[in-house]
Scaffold this motif. Sequence first.
Motif, PDB file in Angstrom:
ATOM      1  N   GLY A  61       0.792  -1.229   0.000  1.00  0.00           N
ATOM      2  CA  GLY A  61       0.000   0.000   0.000  1.00  0.00           C
ATOM      3  C   GLY A  61       0.823   1.277   0.000  1.00  0.00           C
ATOM      4  N   LEU A  62       2.129   1.163   0.258  1.00  0.00           N
ATOM      5  CA  LEU A  62       2.984   2.349   0.249  1.00  0.00           C
ATOM      6  C   LEU A  62       3.706   2.504  -1.090  1.00  0.00           C
ATOM      7  CD1 LEU A  62       2.523   1.648   3.303  1.00  0.00           C
ATOM      8  CD2 LEU A  62       4.773   2.612   3.754  1.00  0.00           C
ATOM      9  N   GLY A  63       3.499   1.565  -2.004  1.00  0.00           N
ATOM     10  CA  GLY A  63       4.199   1.587  -3.288  1.00  0.00           C
ATOM     11  C   GLY A  63       3.565   2.565  -4.261  1.00  0.00           C
ATOM     12  N   GLY A  64       4.100   2.599  -5.477  1.00  0.00           N
ATOM     13  CA  GLY A  64       3.638   3.562  -6.470  1.00  0.00           C
ATOM     14  C   GLY A  64       2.165   3.417  -6.794  1.00  0.00           C
ATOM     15  N   ILE A  65       1.737   2.217  -7.107  1.00  0.00           N
ATOM     16  CA  ILE A  65       0.323   1.978  -7.412  1.00  0.00           C
ATOM     17  C   ILE A  65      -0.480   1.862  -6.122  1.00  0.00           C
ATOM     18  CG2 ILE A  65      -1.280   0.277  -8.394  1.00  0.00           C
ATOM     19  CD1 ILE A  65       0.813  -0.257 -10.585  1.00  0.00           C
ATOM     20  N   GLY A  66       0.110   1.208  -5.112  1.00  0.00           N
ATOM     21  CA  GLY A  66      -0.583   0.995  -3.837  1.00  0.00           C
ATOM     22  C   GLY A  66      -0.990   2.291  -3.163  1.00  0.00           C
ATOM     23  N   THR A  67      -0.140   3.312  -3.256  1.00  0.00           N
ATOM     24  CA  THR A  67      -0.475   4.599  -2.631  1.00  0.00           C
ATOM     25  C   THR A  67      -1.731   5.187  -3.264  1.00  0.00           C
ATOM     26  OG1 THR A  67       1.825   5.077  -2.035  1.00  0.00           O
ATOM     27  CG2 THR A  67       0.347   6.968  -2.233  1.00  0.00           C
ATOM     28  N   GLU A  68      -1.821   5.125  -4.588  1.00  0.00           N
ATOM     29  CA  GLU A  68      -3.000   5.686  -5.260  1.00  0.00           C
ATOM     30  C   GLU A  68      -4.246   4.863  -4.957  1.00  0.00           C
ATOM     31  OE1 GLU A  68      -3.349   8.587  -6.721  1.00  0.00           O
ATOM     32  OE2 GLU A  68      -1.244   9.005  -6.338  1.00  0.00           O
ATOM     33  N   ILE A  69      -4.070   3.534  -4.860  1.00  0.00           N
ATOM     34  CA  ILE A  69      -5.216   2.683  -4.492  1.00  0.00           C
ATOM     35  C   ILE A  69      -5.689   3.043  -3.083  1.00  0.00           C
ATOM     36  CG2 ILE A  69      -5.910   0.305  -3.956  1.00  0.00           C
ATOM     37  CD1 ILE A  69      -4.067  -0.630  -6.251  1.00  0.00           C
ATOM     38  N   SER A  70      -4.729   3.208  -2.178  1.00  0.00           N
ATOM     39  CA  SER A  70      -5.085   3.565  -0.795  1.00  0.00           C
ATOM     40  C   SER A  70      -5.865   4.882  -0.775  1.00  0.00           C
ATOM     41  CB  SER A  70      -3.812   3.691   0.056  1.00  0.00           C
ATOM     42  OG  SER A  70      -3.147   2.434   0.130  1.00  0.00           O
ATOM     43  N   ASN A  79      10.660   5.116   7.087  1.00  0.00           N
ATOM     44  CA  ASN A  79      10.095   5.327   5.751  1.00  0.00           C
ATOM     45  C   ASN A  79       8.574   5.318   5.804  1.00  0.00           C
ATOM     46  OD1 ASN A  79      12.666   5.355   4.889  1.00  0.00           O
ATOM     47  ND2 ASN A  79      12.603   3.379   3.837  1.00  0.00           N
ATOM     48  N   ALA A  80       8.041   4.377   6.594  1.00  0.00           N
ATOM     49  CA  ALA A  80       6.586   4.302   6.731  1.00  0.00           C
ATOM     50  C   ALA A  80       6.070   5.546   7.436  1.00  0.00           C
ATOM     51  CB  ALA A  80       6.199   3.043   7.491  1.00  0.00           C
ATOM     52  N   ASP A  81       6.792   5.990   8.481  1.00  0.00           N
ATOM     53  CA  ASP A  81       6.367   7.198   9.205  1.00  0.00           C
ATOM     54  C   ASP A  81       6.347   8.401   8.269  1.00  0.00           C
ATOM     55  OD1 ASP A  81       6.123   5.730  11.462  1.00  0.00           O
ATOM     56  OD2 ASP A  81       7.992   6.396  12.388  1.00  0.00           O
ATOM     57  N   GLN A  82       7.379   8.481   7.427  1.00  0.00           N
ATOM     58  CA  GLN A  82       7.459   9.602   6.480  1.00  0.00           C
ATOM     59  C   GLN A  82       6.291   9.555   5.488  1.00  0.00           C
ATOM     60  OE1 GLN A  82      11.209   9.803   4.380  1.00  0.00           O
ATOM     61  NE2 GLN A  82      10.362  11.285   2.923  1.00  0.00           N
ATOM     62  N   TRP A  83       5.992   8.351   5.010  1.00  0.00           N
ATOM     63  CA  TRP A  83       4.878   8.186   4.061  1.00  0.00           C
ATOM     64  C   TRP A  83       3.559   8.595   4.714  1.00  0.00           C
ATOM     65  CZ3 TRP A  83       0.487   5.010   3.951  1.00  0.00           C
ATOM     66  CH2 TRP A  83      -0.143   4.858   2.714  1.00  0.00           C
ATOM     67  N   VAL A  84       3.363   8.140   5.962  1.00  0.00           N
ATOM     68  CA  VAL A  84       2.124   8.488   6.674  1.00  0.00           C
ATOM     69  C   VAL A  84       2.019  10.010   6.835  1.00  0.00           C
ATOM     70  CG1 VAL A  84       0.945   8.357   8.909  1.00  0.00           C
ATOM     71  CG2 VAL A  84       1.873   6.281   7.880  1.00  0.00           C
ATOM     72  N   ALA A  85       3.152  10.645   7.172  1.00  0.00           N
ATOM     73  CA  ALA A  85       3.148  12.105   7.371  1.00  0.00           C
ATOM     74  C   ALA A  85       2.841  12.826   6.055  1.00  0.00           C
ATOM     75  CB  ALA A  85       4.495  12.555   7.930  1.00  0.00           C
ATOM     76  N   GLU A  86       3.442  12.355   4.966  1.00  0.00           N
ATOM     77  CA  GLU A  86       3.182  12.982   3.650  1.00  0.00           C
ATOM     78  C   GLU A  86       1.706  12.856   3.268  1.00  0.00           C
ATOM     79  OE1 GLU A  86       7.568  11.941   1.763  1.00  0.00           O
ATOM     80  OE2 GLU A  86       5.787  10.973   0.937  1.00  0.00           O
ATOM     81  N   GLN A  87       1.170  11.664   3.517  1.00  0.00           N
ATOM     82  CA  GLN A  87      -0.236  11.443   3.156  1.00  0.00           C
ATOM     83  C   GLN A  87      -1.165  12.269   4.041  1.00  0.00           C
ATOM     84  OE1 GLN A  87      -0.878   9.935   0.371  1.00  0.00           O
ATOM     85  NE2 GLN A  87       1.307   9.522   0.207  1.00  0.00           N
TER      86      GLN A  87
END
Length: 248
Positions: free
Chosen positions: A11-20, A41-49
């Motif tokens: 879910g954090l990948g290129g396609i997975g992020t858009e699906i999420s 990395n996951a924390d950063q992704w969560v913060a960006e989202q």
Amino acid sequence: MSNSIALVTGGLGGIGTEISKKLATNGFTVIATTFNKEIENADQWVAEQKAAGFDFIVEEADVTDFAACASMVKRVEETHGPINVLVNCAGITRDGFLKNMDESSWDAVLSTNLDGVYNMTKNVLDYMLSREFGRIINISSVNGQRGQFGQTNYSAAKAGMHGFTMALAQEVARKGITVNSVSPGYIATSMVMAIDESIRNNLISQIPMQRLGEPVEIANTVGFLASSEANYITGANIPVNGGLFTSF
Ligand code: NDP
């Protein structure tokens, strides 16, 4: 506990992020799963989202590990709510001609792309059966439909996902569960941008629409399959490939 959960592996990948993002926009509480042991990395992704307006929950499990998938699914069900939608999006490539392909490249691709679908689906299925509702969406590939040189491992795994999808769809249709696959063509994510530029341009020239797909174009299809508008669709494969491969 009344949340309707959509769990997206990779879910954090290129396609997975858009699906999420699409599933969150459609009202699901989204659990995005990662294999990444580096939690920063996951924390950063969560913060960006979050900055973009999306509240995601990240869970960690290696999809090749049945026990890890089982405990993650149990944890999500008990902590967050019913997993009504499972999107099997985790995937890897280890390309090479078969004559040079060692067992580790074969095993890694089969265990992530195909065994991973079994490991996640098997663990979610009992919960869906008990509620007589579920949407299972497997992210396959155009190269599982048509084969691709240098990808015997990946083409075999992705074609296997279609067989899994068609068989399981028949087993659970009477229990309110649909099972479908989506087969992206070449989509502009790091997986494709890692391909040598001249090879990538050659690939693009073979696509009737003359461009790569966008991750959101896969996400829109997943959003549709997860919605009540797709209630009568099961055992199907939806190609999203700009006309690269057509069949009926
Ligand atoms: P990414 O590499 O961006 O995403 C793949 C995701 O899979 C990563 O987030 C990664 O998690 C996760 N993953 C890899 N191995 C494991 C594992 N063992 N356990 C759990 N998660 C794992 O690729 P894309 O977004 O491009 O691809 C997503 C899916 O779409 C894949 O299944 C791919 O095969 C398919 N696809 C992609 C196409 C494209 O053109 N990009 C075309 C056709 C199909 P982590 O967060 O840990 O990195």
